[in-house]
Design an enzyme around this catalytic site. Structure first.
Site, PDB file in Angstrom:
ATOM      1  N   GLU A   1       0.828  -1.201   0.000  1.00  0.00           N
ATOM      2  CA  GLU A   1       0.000   0.000   0.000  1.00  0.00           C
ATOM      3  C   GLU A   1       0.871   1.262   0.000  1.00  0.00           C
ATOM      4  O   GLU A   1       0.607   2.217  -0.728  1.00  0.00           O
ATOM      5  CB  GLU A   1      -0.928   0.026   1.213  1.00  0.00           C
ATOM      6  CG  GLU A   1      -1.986  -1.068   1.204  1.00  0.00           C
ATOM      7  CD  GLU A   1      -1.569  -2.288   2.013  1.00  0.00           C
ATOM      8  OE1 GLU A   1      -0.383  -2.689   1.953  1.00  0.00           O
ATOM      9  OE2 GLU A   1      -2.442  -2.852   2.704  1.00  0.00           O
TER      10      GLU A   1
ATOM     11  N   CYS B   1      -2.478  -3.290   7.185  1.00  0.00           N
ATOM     12  CA  CYS B   1      -1.956  -3.372   8.552  1.00  0.00           C
ATOM     13  C   CYS B   1      -2.202  -2.042   9.273  1.00  0.00           C
ATOM     14  O   CYS B   1      -2.641  -1.059   8.666  1.00  0.00           O
ATOM     15  CB  CYS B   1      -0.462  -3.712   8.521  1.00  0.00           C
ATOM     16  SG  CYS B   1       0.593  -2.335   8.010  1.00  0.00           S
TER      17      CYS B   1
END
Ligand SMILES: [Zn+2]
Length: 137
Positions: free
Chosen positions: A60, A93
């Site tokens: 990401e 996360c």
């Protein structure tokens, strides 16, 4: 938390994430194990993989950085994937949730719900009581 259904463009984003992962997965050292695809409000799509290392970066981060480097500033939808199996989508996360919250709290994030169904949620809903940067004016 409001949940949004996926549309065909979201499913294409998942496919793109799987494609970039398949192209770059390195099973020799088990590196580049996560792919990510990001659709910007401009309509452009970016895809990247994670970089392992002492202080590796999630897919990401890499993908948002690619888009920002290309001049993008507004983001629509992001997804991370870790293999080509049916249930391949993985949630961001904690570190990525914070980054998404800071850059684009209203970005849609594709995740699995409690029953494994694909849905979209807003990044801000993935990190309640998030730390917010202080803006000095
Ligand atoms: Zn992450």
């Amino acid at each position: 938390m409001r949940r949004y259904p996926l549309d065909s463009a979201d499913r294409e984003l998942i496919t793109l994430g799987l494609e970039v992962l398949a192209k770059n997965f390195d099973d020799g050292v088990y590196n580049h194990t996560v792919g990510c695809a990001l659709r910007c409000k401009s309509g452009k799509v970016y895809a990247g993989v994670n970089c392992d290392g002492n202080h590796g970066s999630c897919a990401e981060y890499i993908t948002v950085g690619m888009a920002i480097s290309a001049g993008e500033r507004e983001f629509d939808t992001i997804v991370a994937v870790h293999d080509k199996h049916l249930n391949c989508v993985i949630p961001p996360c904690g570190n990525c949730r914070q980054m998404l919250f800071e850059y684009c709290p209203d970005i849609f994030v594709i995740v699995n719900d409690e029953k494994g169904r694909l849905i979209k949620v807003k990044a801000r809903d993935l990190l309640p009581f998030a730390w917010e940067p202080v803006v000095v004016e």
